[in-house]
Design an enzyme around this catalytic site. Structure first.
Site, PDB file in Angstrom:
ATOM      1  CB  CYS A  39     -51.367   9.277 -32.641  1.00  0.00           C
ATOM      2  SG  CYS A  39     -49.469   9.551 -32.402  1.00  0.00           S
ATOM      3  CG  HIS A  47     -51.345  10.235 -37.522  1.00  0.00           C
ATOM      4  ND1 HIS A  47     -52.503  10.556 -36.780  1.00  0.00           N
ATOM      5  CD2 HIS A  47     -50.013  10.172 -37.055  1.00  0.00           C
ATOM      6  CE1 HIS A  47     -51.727  11.062 -35.682  1.00  0.00           C
ATOM      7  NE2 HIS A  47     -50.437  10.860 -36.076  1.00  0.00           N
TER       8      HIS A  47
HETATM    9  N1  LIG Z   1     -49.211  12.523 -33.346  1.00  0.00           N
HETATM   10  C1  LIG Z   1     -49.505  12.549 -32.236  1.00  0.00           C
HETATM   11  O1  LIG Z   1     -50.799  12.329 -31.738  1.00  0.00           O
HETATM   12  C2  LIG Z   1     -48.597  12.658 -30.993  1.00  0.00           C
HETATM   13  C3  LIG Z   1     -48.852  12.190 -29.772  1.00  0.00           C
HETATM   14  C4  LIG Z   1     -48.185  12.679 -28.689  1.00  0.00           C
HETATM   15  N2  LIG Z   1     -48.132  13.858 -28.524  1.00  0.00           N
HETATM   16  C5  LIG Z   1     -46.365  12.121 -28.912  1.00  0.00           C
HETATM   17  O2  LIG Z   1     -45.858  12.859 -29.313  1.00  0.00           O
HETATM   18  O3  LIG Z   1     -46.195  11.092 -28.806  1.00  0.00           O
END
Ligand SMILES: NC(=O)CC[C@H](N)C(=O)O
EC number: 6.3.5.13
Length: 262
Positions: free
Chosen positions: A94, A194
């Protein structure tokens, strides 16, 4: 291997550690240890210099603010870029995935330069955030049928060159416009999933270990693994299937003999 001991470096869990993503590093060490490998987990926080003797570097997800802080620190530090050029393995989830790309967006800034390790760009999403279960058909070269995970991101990622980790069956993955999740190259495995990803998909942890140059792995006996991992995986896949689609078809693919899932 970089040294005689197999080393997994967990990168900045103080900034990049949403949804238990740090567990990916623990799983790699555990599955290597179960095979008789002398393995070590090195945790590096964002105020420290990154360890340059790792075999695998693990980056997790994060909110926009910590993500910006992480990319700034990693650029100043320079080690991740160096070890990537040397062919060491990187697992990035992510925010970690977005950071190693060419650029990404936060809620305040449209174009934050990434580390430029892989040719992907992430733009701000115009539609709703991508939140929920993510189920993908893994790239055929991995020999794993399905990858299960959980996504929560606003960014929309386009692959400019190269291949995704998987094809999305349920959820969004990289962006609304296509059915791709993540990125796969010789030394990068990246995903929006995740879970932690390797907890839900232990076979992917094994594929990653197999990619580490010079790491000899004894085969893992089923009784060493326990049935928890398999049960978790089945339960999550079934949950997705509760909404739509045929449970039987997916379960058949999950358990097909050549899927090498464990
Ligand atoms: N869950 C995350 O790692 C989010 C990654 C990033 N901040 C987004 O919202 O796209």
């Amino acid at each position: 291997m970089a040294t005689s001991k197999f080393k997994v470096v967990l990168v900045y869990p103080d900034l990049l550690g949403t949804y238990g993503d740090s567990g990916n590093a623990e799983i790699l060490v555990r599955r290597a240890t179960l095979r008789g490998v002398d393995a070590e987990l090195r945790v590096v926080h964002s105020q420290e210099r990154l360890d340059d003797s790792g075999d695998v570097y693990v980056l997790g997800g994060g909110e926009d603010g910590p993500q910006q802080a992480a990319v700034d620190a990693l650029r100043r530090d320079g080690v991740l870029k160096e070890v990537h050029q040397q062919g060491r393995q990187i697992l990035a989830i992510c925010a970690g995935f977005q950071i190693i790309g060419e650029s990404f967006a936060t809620s305040d800034v449209d174009n934050v330069p990434g580390l430029g390790l892989i040719p992907v760009v992430t733009r701000r999403g115009r539609q709703r955030r991508c939140v929920g279960e993510l189920l993908c058909e893994a790239s055929s070269e991995l020999g794993i049928a399905l990858l299960s995970g959980y996504e929560n991101h606003g960014g929309q990622t386009e692959i400019l060159d190269g291949n995704p980790l998987g094809r999305v069956i349920r959820g969004v993955g990289n962006r609304y416009e296509d059915t791709q999740d993540g990125y796969l190259s010789d030394n990068v495995i990246a995903s929006y999933a995740h879970g932690p990803l390797l907890a839900r998909n232990p076979a992917l942890a094994d594929r990653l270990l197999e990619r580490v140059h010079g790491l000899e792995l004894e085969s893992l006996r089923r009784r060493d693994i326990g049935i928890e991992a398999e049960n978790l995986r089945r339960e999550r896949i079934k949950e997705v299937q509760g909404n739509k689609g045929s449970v039987r078809t997916l379960m058949r693919r999950l358990t097909q003999p050549n899927s090498r899932t464990v």
